[in-house]
Design a protein around this motif. Sequence first.
Motif, PDB file in Angstrom:
ATOM      1  N   TYR A 110      44.856 129.817  32.072  1.00 24.98           N
ATOM      2  CA  TYR A 110      45.054 131.130  32.464  1.00 24.98           C
ATOM      3  C   TYR A 110      45.083 131.366  33.861  1.00 24.98           C
ATOM      4  N   TYR A 111      44.840 130.488  34.772  1.00 23.26           N
ATOM      5  CA  TYR A 111      44.760 130.779  36.146  1.00 23.26           C
ATOM      6  C   TYR A 111      45.926 131.473  36.793  1.00 23.26           C
ATOM      7  N   GLN A 112      47.264 131.323  36.004  1.00 19.42           N
ATOM      8  CA  GLN A 112      48.207 131.615  36.882  1.00 19.42           C
ATOM      9  C   GLN A 112      48.421 133.356  36.483  1.00 19.42           C
ATOM     10  N   LEU A 113      47.551 133.839  35.494  1.00 16.62           N
ATOM     11  CA  LEU A 113      47.933 135.158  35.035  1.00 16.62           C
ATOM     12  C   LEU A 113      47.041 136.238  36.209  1.00 16.62           C
ATOM     13  N   PRO A 114      47.613 137.708  36.274  1.00 17.83           N
ATOM     14  CA  PRO A 114      46.943 138.326  36.987  1.00 17.83           C
ATOM     15  C   PRO A 114      45.301 138.332  37.063  1.00 17.83           C
ATOM     16  N   TYR A 169      45.711 126.119  20.167  1.00 18.02           N
ATOM     17  CA  TYR A 169      44.511 126.324  20.940  1.00 18.02           C
ATOM     18  C   TYR A 169      45.147 126.900  22.399  1.00 18.02           C
ATOM     19  N   MET A 170      45.768 126.004  22.891  1.00 22.93           N
ATOM     20  CA  MET A 170      46.477 126.202  24.082  1.00 22.93           C
ATOM     21  C   MET A 170      47.082 127.714  24.253  1.00 22.93           C
ATOM     22  N   LYS A 171      47.800 127.897  23.244  1.00 23.19           N
ATOM     23  CA  LYS A 171      48.590 129.265  23.092  1.00 23.19           C
ATOM     24  C   LYS A 171      47.459 130.445  23.185  1.00 23.19           C
ATOM     25  N   MET A 172      46.393 130.206  22.660  1.00 28.26           N
ATOM     26  CA  MET A 172      45.402 131.478  22.717  1.00 28.26           C
ATOM     27  C   MET A 172      44.685 131.508  24.086  1.00 28.26           C
ATOM     28  N   LEU A 173      44.354 130.254  24.490  1.00 27.54           N
ATOM     29  CA  LEU A 173      43.870 130.078  26.037  1.00 27.54           C
ATOM     30  C   LEU A 173      44.611 130.864  26.802  1.00 27.54           C
ATOM     31  N   ALA A 174      45.870 130.545  26.942  1.00 29.79           N
ATOM     32  CA  ALA A 174      46.922 131.164  27.818  1.00 29.79           C
ATOM     33  C   ALA A 174      47.011 132.568  27.837  1.00 29.79           C
ATOM     34  N   LEU A 175      46.534 133.221  26.872  1.00 24.87           N
ATOM     35  CA  LEU A 175      46.592 134.587  26.752  1.00 24.87           C
ATOM     36  C   LEU A 175      45.594 135.316  27.839  1.00 24.87           C
ATOM     37  N   GLY A 176      44.541 134.614  28.131  1.00 18.86           N
ATOM     38  CA  GLY A 176      43.462 135.092  28.872  1.00 18.86           C
ATOM     39  C   GLY A 176      43.071 136.486  28.066  1.00 18.86           C
ATOM     40  N   ALA A 177      42.832 137.642  28.950  1.00 20.02           N
ATOM     41  CA  ALA A 177      42.542 138.781  28.583  1.00 20.02           C
ATOM     42  C   ALA A 177      43.589 139.716  28.466  1.00 20.02           C
ATOM     43  N   SER A 178      44.813 139.047  28.458  1.00 23.41           N
ATOM     44  CA  SER A 178      45.992 140.077  28.651  1.00 23.41           C
ATOM     45  C   SER A 178      46.334 140.874  27.414  1.00 23.41           C
TER      46      SER A 178
END
Length: 606
Positions: A387-391, A554-563
């Motif tokens: 998720y590091y590329q998210l806001p 799993y990766m799909k969920m991780l990539a959501l972060g707290a969005s």
Amino acid sequence: MRTLLLPSVLILAASCGHPSRPAEPADPALVAEARQFVAELDRTVRQLTVDASLASWANETDLTPEHEAATARASEAQSVEITKLVKAARKFDPILGQLDPDTRRQLILLKFQAQPSPDDPAQARELAELAAKMDSEYGKGVCKTVDGKETCEDIEYWSKLLQKDRAPDHLLAAWKTWHDEIGHKERDLFVKYVALANAGARGIGFSNVASLWKSGYDMPEDQFVATVDRLWGQVKPLYDQLHCYTRRKLNEMYGDQVVPKAGLIPSHLLGNMWAQSWDYLYPELEPYKGVAPIDVTPVLEKHYDARQMVQIGEAFYTSLGMDPLPASFWQRSQLTKPRDKNVVCHASAWDVQYNNDLRIKMCINLNQEDLWTIHHELGHDYYFHYYYQLPVLYQSGANDGFHEAIGDAIQLSMTPAYLKAKGLLAEVVKNDKATINQQMQTALGKISFLPFGLLVDKWRWDVFSGKVAPAQYNQHWWDLKKQYQGVAPPVPRAATDFDPGAKYHVAANVPYMRYFLAAVLQFQFHKALCAKADYHGPLYDCSIYGNKNAGAAYMKMLALGASRPWQDALFELTGTREMDASAILEYFAPLQGWLQQQNKGQRCGW
Ligand code: X8Z
Ligand code: ZN
């Protein structure tokens, strides 16, 4: 530090205008201003948080007065500036319901980005200094000055005594030294900290820090409290059975004078300083002696070093289709305890600069416990990585329990068959007795933990809300230890003692309910991942090692972060929107049946 310090995440936009009155169209200029405000937030919050995180890393990996002072300054700046931003954002409250979802959500998340500062600058400074000092003092441990030179024995040293020794007087001495020395160092600092931290929380509209912490779960705070109580109600019968069996075994070992047949277990005998997980008692509690060796420590001691242990962990994640760790991870992490400086050994995972600057900080021992902890920490790092590329405001777990559960769910896939495939176990024995042994080992880590995971913040909620005053802090701690864990202090404790301060997360101001949530969520994740891997056998035998389908989910969920609210993230992976403990009960069904047999005729409970 990223994972540990941020109370993280969110309440939903409850305040979206009066429901019976149609919302007036929002002033377009104010809407545009809100968007602009959030875009700027991303830059400012990122910079402040990176500065605080760099200073904290420098301090925790080299505890010096200079590093401690720099940490206090950076965290003061972070808190003061973010508190100002939270206050400035209030003007958007009336139009929250009319903003686009991302602008609205980031404005909501902003309140949970840092411990808010009191308005008075002197108090803001003192709050940051207290926090830095509490963390450093805990990290240094029990110190003595001989001939002008200070030497310190940290929690690693005292913990090893509790893990290995079985003589009650030795265990008592180690327990008492740690609790007395650290508790006394932390007590006054903590009492002041509570008052100042509450002042900060009040300044941004919460009645106290407990209310701030409880509000971070996309639901009203009383609903969150009801949720954790419901989860505890689901798992308590299993804990009670484990407690009953353990007490009987300890009574047989130590006699009625030390461990009563009914009542509370003295907390220094469970192989852990806080009686929070009982893994080290496995040799004494092993259901069927010698049926199946399941301890990987001997192989680790003989054939591995710390770096190779981390590579075992990395290989699990890459087997799911995840990326290798970046080269900087290997250059910047602290894997072993340095000889020449004091450090905070308590394991943690970091993305220090919010740009895939992944690291772990551990003092790795070549044993099974630390191999499991490595997988826990890498779970955090892989969350950061995806998720590091998210806001920056979305760079958190869906809720903080998710963050703690990622690696723990991987631990559940480290079955005997997996360990054998990795050459860590010589053989896999498959029969009912071996299953019970295996389940006992996992339960001593994960079921014994449940009441402790719950009570630490039950205690802090009562402290921050003012329900208990400083003179009752220690008594209240033991009341809750008794109520939930069924353990007692090994010697009478006084109001001047401060036993909660002997736990890292209290000294370091890290919220703890996340670990209770994770203890439940990891089994939900495990069950869902096993289904994605098209596995149909018993949950305790499932390993998703090497399964790309499970990895992709799993990766799909991780990539959501707290969005998104955590309920959406949970639904994506598991198909349910509720945290629920039935997967733990399903996993441990064989052990629970066995324990009920073993405990027949016993007076369980306390
Ligand atoms: O603090 C931790 C991790 C770092 S996030 C090592 N844990 C809790 C503890 O040690 O008390 C993991 C289990 C619970
Ligand atoms: Zn963790």
